[in-house]
Design an enzyme around this catalytic site. Structure first.
Site, PDB file in Angstrom:
ATOM      1  N   ALA A  70       0.850  -1.196   0.000  1.00 36.81           N
ATOM      2  CA  ALA A  70       0.000   0.000   0.000  1.00 36.81           C
ATOM      3  C   ALA A  70       0.887   1.247   0.000  1.00 36.81           C
ATOM      4  CB  ALA A  70      -0.908   0.010   1.234  1.00 36.81           C
ATOM      5  N   GLU A  71       0.415   2.292  -0.674  1.00 37.25           N
ATOM      6  CA  GLU A  71       1.209   3.515  -0.844  1.00 37.25           C
ATOM      7  C   GLU A  71       1.703   4.104   0.464  1.00 37.25           C
ATOM      8  OE1 GLU A  71      -1.542   2.651  -2.607  1.00 37.25           O
ATOM      9  OE2 GLU A  71      -2.077   4.338  -3.918  1.00 37.25           O
ATOM     10  N   ASN A  72       0.914   3.916   1.527  1.00 37.70           N
ATOM     11  CA  ASN A  72       1.298   4.511   2.808  1.00 37.70           C
ATOM     12  C   ASN A  72       2.330   3.675   3.552  1.00 37.70           C
ATOM     13  OD1 ASN A  72      -0.717   2.583   3.146  1.00 37.70           O
ATOM     14  ND2 ASN A  72      -1.474   3.488   5.022  1.00 37.70           N
TER      15      ASN A  72
END
Lengths: 219, 261, 261, 219
Positions: free
Chosen positions: A46-48
């Site tokens: 996930a991008e985070n």
């Protein structure tokens, strides 16, 4: 003519995932791909900065410090790791994501797609989509085949501002599974109960239909 | 000789001297790591003409924690730099939209990875770098690109900020920080990019040495002011992220339901 | 379906398929984090025409652990990229000097911070960036500079590598790594820059989940092959760094004095 | 005429450090600055990512996993942190080091200095010096005032290839403490037992001597 349900579209996309892939799922329909039971060991990114997340946790069992890129309270699989946003996008930008699956507004048969700015808007919502679209090894897109008023969303050229150019290799809609071939879409598989004529009528670009057209198998 | 303490007694004290026109980076992604208490203090403090660097400005859900949209609605914001400056669903509304339409706020839209890297570059003394992201899009129109190894890249400049507002899980009094899970997100990068980093800390402060040096996520060098978040309702504690519905109470926390301002 | 294991039985197996002409980054700074066992295996494996990316090539002290200088002396090296390519004391001698003088090895001298950042850029998909370092020096002669904010900066390109050799303290079988203290140095960056990262690991492998995800220094994504370092004398364990004298036995380790090749 | 011992030169430099400074010490004489007892809380930074190191540990007590930039087995003070090389040089490049103290070959009164390449060498040893020299808030240099054969090392212009231009603000030698002023050196303090004439004779650039010249106080 509505064809597949949303989860069924996601299911078909998830069956493309291969063992050992690193996969990034966009917000909305794409996240449903992780619900599909498949015989492959997938590492979800996930991008985070969450590497190796697992199922969404039910209410009451959430870790309030942990969300995926869609803001869902997920779990972590054994072997997970957390990094910050710059390292997370370093992973994306250096081409380590085998596939990103993105929910979108429009896709063209030349591989362009649009998903960040609606018509007439001042500004938009890009999030991580442009980085993913430009840098993932493969970009799969998921969308309803037409708009609510029936206009096609698979087009010769995108009308909306694009997210990236020439990057899409797989398009999954409620009507079928398509591959952009430059000047046309190849209909790889068709949804059960849908006809080729219906697909052609709902598509804003030429559609090539193979002689041995397969029907999407519902899980 | 003892260094001046980095621990401040209140959020009001910690943000008191932020001047009009400051650029402020706000950490967080969804709920984890958002400095709700510092945002609330800045709303009261009232500095105007701010440039706000943030992933998104918030305000689409009806039940809101303090967000950048509230600073906009409080007429404190001149510019927003974000990866979301308008809703992606036609049915959504965010406060920022009207202010941008009326020319009261300038919005600079930046892809999320570029935003992270521009902050990191500022924190690392790199004035500019090239990225493949946004090449061929409206965002690259009229801008400088360059080919390396046969591929086209876009020039992006560093994004230094005056102040970073971040939220951490644990801290020692020297200023070393630990983030929990996805609370990390932009926060270490914003701390690097800022001249002054202000941190709201969830757990009681630790003595220097209590955090293993190998485990530190943000080193004390990057941290200038810290405030312990009080128990609710005085302090703001996010619960489960509301999915277009009010936040539910989080049973894992002893504190009662967070204050919603 | 189970993923193929990243754990290899021997250093010979782990380096067996490294081809002639490969570019290899060697981690470590002074003794901590140097992949002594992998270097020793590569000396036996014999691949030629290598490009070696490293902070320094070693070989000034009389009592040597395996180092890049030995690869040079073994005629395996075509090019060295390092922040030390000649001794800084007139009285010192390193093996590389003669090979460079005779034109057998090309040496590219890179400031240490630029070396680290070029590796990091490669690992993050950044093809080039600007740095203030080396502006106005012989290293910048004839090269492209550019002014940002009134200051002159030098353009530097990413430094991708085929293979990274690194040494870590602990690892789980998924490939998540922990480094101890200054063992970290270049190692996470080289793992990011490499197509294939090979790790020599000091402690027994852990099960996935045994390392807290918040503590991981290098994520499994960057790690491809790992070998547990056997006890000495089979495995190489650095003791105290010799200061121009033979290494002393390290009393903190149960293993006997390391093998010096 | 030899003036100060090596530790005494380092002692004088260390007395310039101010409370709360972040200090990076180069290999050799500069590392001796951390031996000087001063009334200031200093955070020592090393290029290899060690933030907040303490004294060198005696033989038998070393942590084999921990060295400073000079390869010495140091200890860690409470509140120390470890970062990787890119983050460590990010700290340097972003101007967070209040002062770096470097051992060098030559310094010019225009603030240039040289410390990475000896005459006639093919290649050199830069290490972290160029990054530190270009980016630290202040650059202090330490050197013997002359070469072994008596040639001056404080010059009008550097003869050797420079490490950085115009950055040096303090020069400490066995003969005194100097400030480069562009076309001359200011003699801030003189070593005990050394005369101004001796300093001038050993210096390859004009030396300005203040009326109230102080003598370096030996600790």
């Amino acid at each position: 003519m509505s064809g597949l349900e949303r989860q069924q579209i996601a299911d078909r996309v998830a069956q493309e995932f291969q063992d050992g892939w690193i996969v990034n799922l966009g917000v909305g329909m794409p996240t449903m791909c992780s619900n599909t039971p498949i015989d492959a060991d997938i590492l979800y990114h996930a991008e985070n900065g969450v590497i190796g997340y697992g199922p969404v946790l039910p209410a009451g069992q959430e870790d309030v410090h942990l969300v995926n890129a869609g803001g869902q309270n997920v779990s972590l699989n054994p072997g997970a790791a957390i990094v910050h946003h710059a390292d997370s996008f370093g992973i994306i930008r250096s081409g380590r994501i085998d596939v990103t699956v993105l929910g979108i507004y429009e896709v063209a048969c030349n591989g362009d797609f649009a998903n960040w700015k609606v018509a007439g808007a001042n500004g938009g919502g890009i999030g991580g989509a442009m980085d993913l679209a430009a840098c993932a090894k493969q970009v799969f897109v998921i969308l309803e085949h037409t708009t609510r008023d029936g206009s096609p969303r698979l087009l010769r050229e995108c009308a909306l501002p694009v997210t990236a150019r020439g990057v899409v290799s797989l398009v999954a809609t409620n009507l079928g599974l398509f591959k952009p071939l430059g000047d046309r879409f190849l209909l790889r598989e068709i949804a059960p109960g849908v006809t080729v004529d219906q697909v052609r009528a709902a598509t804003g670009a030429p559609v090539e239909v193979p002689a041995d057209l397969k029907v999407i198998k519902i899980l | 000789m003892a260094k001046r303490s980095k621990v401040f007694e209140s959020f009001a004290d910690a943000v008191a001297d932020i001047p009009d026109g400051a650029s402020i980076a706000f950490g967080g992604f969804a709920y984890p790591g958002v400095p709700f208490n510092l945002i609330a203090a800045l709303l009261k403090q009232g500095a105007k003409g701010l440039t706000c660097i943030t992933n998104g400005t918030g305000g689409s859900a009806p039940d809101r924690m303090p967000d950048i949209g509230m600073l906009v609605q409080n007429d404190q914001v001149a510019k927003v730099v974000a990866s979301f400056t308008a809703p992606t669903r036609a049915s959504d509304r965010i406060p920022l939209t009207q202010y941008v339409a009326e020319g009261k706020v300038v919005a600079e839209l930046v892809p999320q990875g570029t935003l992270a890297e521009r902050l990191r570059a500022a924190g690392c003394g790199i004035p500019a770098f090239y990225t493949p992201t946004a090449v061929g899009t409206e965002l690259a129109a009229g801008r400088e690109t360059r080919v390396f190894g046969g591929r086209e890249y876009l020039l992006e400049e560093a994004l230094p900020v005056d102040v970073a507002f971040i939220r951490a899980w644990k801290a020692d009094t020297a200023g070393n920080l630990l983030f929990r899970r996805s609370q990390r997100n932009f926060n270490p990068l914003m701390a690097m990019a800022a001249k002054m980093t202000i941190v709201e800390v969830e757990e009681d402060f630790l003595e220097p040495g209590a955090i293993d040096p190998d485990d530190v996520h943000t080193a004390s060098i990057f941290v200038h002011r810290m405030v312990k978040i009080p128990a609710a309702p005085e302090g703001l504690w996010p619960g489960r992220r509301p999915e277009r519905a009010p936040a539910k109470e989080n049973p894992e926390r002893a504190a009662p339901k967070e204050k919603q301002s």
